[in-house]
Design a protein around this motif. Structure first.
Motif, mmCIF file in Angstrom:
data_model
loop_
_atom_site.group_PDB
_atom_site.id
_atom_site.type_symbol
_atom_site.label_atom_id
_atom_site.label_comp_id
_atom_site.label_asym_id
_atom_site.label_seq_id
_atom_site.Cartn_x
_atom_site.Cartn_y
_atom_site.Cartn_z
ATOM 1 N N SER A 231 58.325 76.647 42.375
ATOM 2 C CA SER A 231 59.163 75.453 42.507
ATOM 3 C C SER A 231 58.376 74.280 43.095
ATOM 4 O O SER A 231 58.541 73.126 42.684
ATOM 5 N N LYS A 232 57.517 74.565 44.057
ATOM 6 C CA LYS A 232 56.709 73.504 44.661
ATOM 7 C C LYS A 232 55.781 72.846 43.648
ATOM 8 O O LYS A 232 55.382 71.683 43.821
ATOM 9 N N LEU A 233 55.455 73.580 42.585
ATOM 10 C CA LEU A 233 54.570 73.064 41.540
ATOM 11 C C LEU A 233 55.346 72.609 40.308
ATOM 12 O O LEU A 233 54.754 72.309 39.272
ATOM 13 N N ASN A 234 56.687 72.589 40.438
ATOM 14 C CA ASN A 234 57.566 72.169 39.337
ATOM 15 C C ASN A 234 57.384 73.030 38.083
ATOM 16 O O ASN A 234 57.445 72.523 36.952
ATOM 17 N N LEU A 235 57.179 74.318 38.299
ATOM 18 C CA LEU A 235 57.017 75.250 37.191
ATOM 19 C C LEU A 235 58.271 76.110 37.034
ATOM 20 O O LEU A 235 58.793 76.627 38.031
ATOM 21 N N PRO A 236 58.771 76.290 35.821
ATOM 22 C CA PRO A 236 59.928 77.166 35.610
ATOM 23 C C PRO A 236 59.559 78.621 35.834
ATOM 24 O O PRO A 236 58.377 78.994 35.768
ATOM 25 N N VAL A 237 60.573 79.448 36.075
ATOM 26 C CA VAL A 237 60.321 80.857 36.379
ATOM 27 C C VAL A 237 61.052 81.771 35.410
ATOM 28 O O VAL A 237 61.993 81.374 34.712
ATOM 29 N N LYS A 238 60.588 83.023 35.410
ATOM 30 C CA LYS A 238 61.171 84.109 34.635
ATOM 31 C C LYS A 238 61.094 85.362 35.500
ATOM 32 O O LYS A 238 60.401 85.375 36.519
ATOM 33 N N ALA A 258 66.184 80.448 36.376
ATOM 34 C CA ALA A 258 65.112 80.994 35.550
ATOM 35 C C ALA A 258 65.392 80.750 34.069
ATOM 36 O O ALA A 258 66.545 80.760 33.626
ATOM 37 N N LEU A 259 64.315 80.562 33.325
ATOM 38 C CA LEU A 259 64.461 80.479 31.874
ATOM 39 C C LEU A 259 65.052 81.772 31.329
ATOM 40 O O LEU A 259 65.912 81.743 30.445
ATOM 41 N N SER A 260 64.604 82.893 31.867
ATOM 42 C CA SER A 260 65.078 84.175 31.357
ATOM 43 C C SER A 260 64.963 85.259 32.410
ATOM 44 O O SER A 260 64.181 85.156 33.359
ATOM 45 N N ALA A 261 65.760 86.292 32.222
ATOM 46 C CA ALA A 261 65.599 87.568 32.913
ATOM 47 C C ALA A 261 65.449 88.613 31.810
ATOM 48 O O ALA A 261 66.243 88.640 30.866
ATOM 49 N N ASP A 262 64.423 89.466 31.926
ATOM 50 C CA ASP A 262 64.006 90.275 30.790
ATOM 51 C C ASP A 262 64.088 91.767 31.086
ATOM 52 O O ASP A 262 63.853 92.205 32.212
ATOM 53 N N HIS A 263 64.391 92.536 30.087
ATOM 54 C CA HIS A 263 64.632 93.988 30.077
ATOM 55 C C HIS A 263 66.121 94.244 30.324
ATOM 56 O O HIS A 263 66.865 94.531 29.412
ATOM 57 N N LEU A 264 66.555 94.275 31.598
ATOM 58 C CA LEU A 264 67.981 94.247 31.969
ATOM 59 C C LEU A 264 68.767 95.515 31.666
ATOM 60 O O LEU A 264 69.997 95.492 31.645
ATOM 61 N N GLU A 265 68.104 96.648 31.499
ATOM 62 C CA GLU A 265 68.850 97.878 31.208
ATOM 63 C C GLU A 265 69.889 98.204 32.281
ATOM 64 O O GLU A 265 70.945 98.747 31.984
ATOM 65 N N PHE A 266 69.599 97.867 33.539
ATOM 66 C CA PHE A 266 70.504 98.216 34.635
ATOM 67 C C PHE A 266 71.281 96.999 35.156
ATOM 68 O O PHE A 266 71.829 97.043 36.255
ATOM 69 N N ALA A 353 63.829 80.525 21.579
ATOM 70 C CA ALA A 353 63.265 79.215 21.925
ATOM 71 C C ALA A 353 63.721 78.761 23.303
ATOM 72 O O ALA A 353 62.940 78.207 24.083
ATOM 73 N N LYS A 354 64.989 79.000 23.616
ATOM 74 C CA LYS A 354 65.493 78.613 24.933
ATOM 75 C C LYS A 354 64.780 79.385 26.031
ATOM 76 O O LYS A 354 64.424 78.824 27.081
ATOM 77 N N ALA A 355 64.534 80.670 25.792
ATOM 78 C CA ALA A 355 63.813 81.483 26.781
ATOM 79 C C ALA A 355 62.357 81.053 26.907
ATOM 80 O O ALA A 355 61.769 81.128 27.987
ATOM 81 N N LEU A 356 61.768 80.596 25.805
ATOM 82 C CA LEU A 356 60.379 80.137 25.838
ATOM 83 C C LEU A 356 60.239 78.875 26.674
ATOM 84 O O LEU A 356 59.274 78.710 27.419
ATOM 85 N N GLY A 357 61.197 77.953 26.530
ATOM 86 C CA GLY A 357 61.194 76.756 27.355
ATOM 87 C C GLY A 357 60.108 75.760 27.013
ATOM 88 O O GLY A 357 59.611 75.052 27.884
#
Length: 411
Positions: A231-238, A258-266, A353-357
């Motif tokens: 956040s301090k570097l203005n970078l998006p997260v995942k 976050a742009l995305s949360a990935d896997h998410l089985e649980f 595309a939305k997740a890629l950002g």
């Protein structure tokens, strides 16, 4: 006034949003300066383009270019021996505890030269591009030290320069604990946040930041430290979240938009609600689910019920998803996760595309968007998820230029 600078792609069956319920017959796309200028019924092409260069798509179905929004494409070596161990009963966690898993790829990647790493990764990239991928993400995370993470990210940038593809780079320094930091996870996270990330970002190598939040990786508190540094570097997260257990990672990712949360089985309902409210995409990775023989299905109905956009990706990596076929992921998304054809196609186009950002990647054919589209040798869009191994990609156009053309082979 006639516009001679444009190109017209005629005689298409156009699925502008890759939606099986919305295919326009006898359609055309007008491209100028690498962007979509107009699209619609061929009979309605504006007169201004009457003398523009014309290309015949021969009645093929046309979709947006495919987006692979989660890959670990840059690495050295492979982990075929660990695959054999799993067949004998070893779990993903067992292998990691024995010094295998991510750490074994770290050893190989640290040892490889940048040119060796580039050559190995280019083969994997070319396989994706041949199937209609026009944009993808590449994560680092197999260096776990500044020198190798920088090498990986430089290779990702070189790949983007060497091939006609849009590549978004993600810094995944918090992928695993390197051997030299054994027992000192907090110290390593401090190194990631205070030294590695700022240095790599200053060199223009980082488009987003990811963290693996899991029992065998990093805690919620450690993940949040990484997010705060980003956040301090203005970078998006995942985040790699809820793959092997429920830790609350998805809710934390959503808290940080976050742009995305990935896997998410649980994933649980609280996490799904938080993702919906934050606009965080759920990236499902059926290749990893299949390859490690996971039994816990991601909660697709929960995601549907709460309106969380679902993306699909290869997770191309040496340990848990050694796949370079996004089309195969469509089939797996349908057969393993019971997603519909419409859902998996949205997952590798507009939701991917939305997740890629990335500003240049919309995942749809729309006026003003980059002209990234694919013409397919199929009769219906369902065939993209139906076939496995049959070549269907006939033509790829990226930013208005032909990058793959297999039409002569088909005819």
């Amino acid at each position: 006034m006639t516009d001679n600078s444009a190109q017209i792609w005629r005689n298409a069956r156009l699925a502008a949003r890759a939606d099986p319920a919305d295919v326009l017959e006898n359609a055309a796309i007008v491209v100028r300066d690498g962007r979509i200028e107009w699209f619609g019924a061929e009979a309605d092409i504006p007169s201004a383009f009457a003398k523009s260069t014309s290309h015949d798509l021969e009645g093929r179905i046309v979709t947006p270019g495919l987006v692979d929004c989660h890959t670990h494409l840059v690495y050295a070596g492979n982990r075929a021996e660990e695959f054999a161990m799993r067949l004998e009963g070893a779990s993903y966690e067992d292998i990691a505890k024995r010094g295998g898993g991510i750490v074994s790829t770290v050893r190989n990647t640290r040892a490889a030269s940048e040119d060796e790493l580039f050559a190995q990764s280019l083969r994997r990239l070319d396989a994706l591009l041949a199937e209609g991928v026009t944009a993808l993400e590449i994560k680092s995370g197999y260096g776990l030290d500044l020198v190798t993470e920088r090498k990986m990210l430089r290779v990702a940038r070189r790949l983007a320069a060497a091939r006609p593809v849009t590549i978004a780079t993600t810094f995944l320094g918090a992928h695993a604990l390197p051997p030299e930091y054994a027992g000192r996870a907090d110290d390593y996270i401090a190194h990631v946040c205070d030294e590695m990330l700022p240095t790599l970002a200053a060199k223009g190598l980082v488009d987003a930041v990811d963290v693996f939040c899991e029992r065998i990786a990093f805690t919620l508190a450690q993940a949040e430290r990484v997010f705060n540094a980003a956040s301090k570097l203005n970078l998006p997260v995942k985040m790699h979240a809820e793959q092997l257990s429920l830790m609350g990672g998805a809710a934390l990712a959503a808290k940080h938009h976050a742009l995305s949360a990935d896997h998410l089985e649980f994933l649980d309902e609280a996490g799904a609600i938080a993702m919906r409210e934050a606009g965080t995409v759920a990236v499902l990775l059926p290749g990893a689910f299949y390859f490690i023989r996971e039994k816990q299905l991601p909660p697709v109905e929960l995601l549907r019920r709460h309106g969380v956009p679902i993306a699909l990706a290869t997770d191309s990596n040496p340990g848990t998803s050694p796949s370079t076929s996004l089309l195969l992921m469509l089939n797996m998304g349908c057969t393993l996760f019971r997603l519909s054809v419409a859902e998996v196609l949205a997952g590798v186009t507009r939701h991917g595309a939305k997740a890629l950002g990335h500003a240049d990647v919309s995942g749809q054919i729309s006026v003003g968007a980059k002209a990234d589209f694919v013409a397919w040798d199929i009769e219906t869009l369902a065939e993209l998820a139906y076939w496995t191994g049959l070549e269907r990609c006939a033509l790829v156009v990226r930013h208005g230029a032909v990058t793959v053309d297999k039409r002569t082979k088909q005819n």
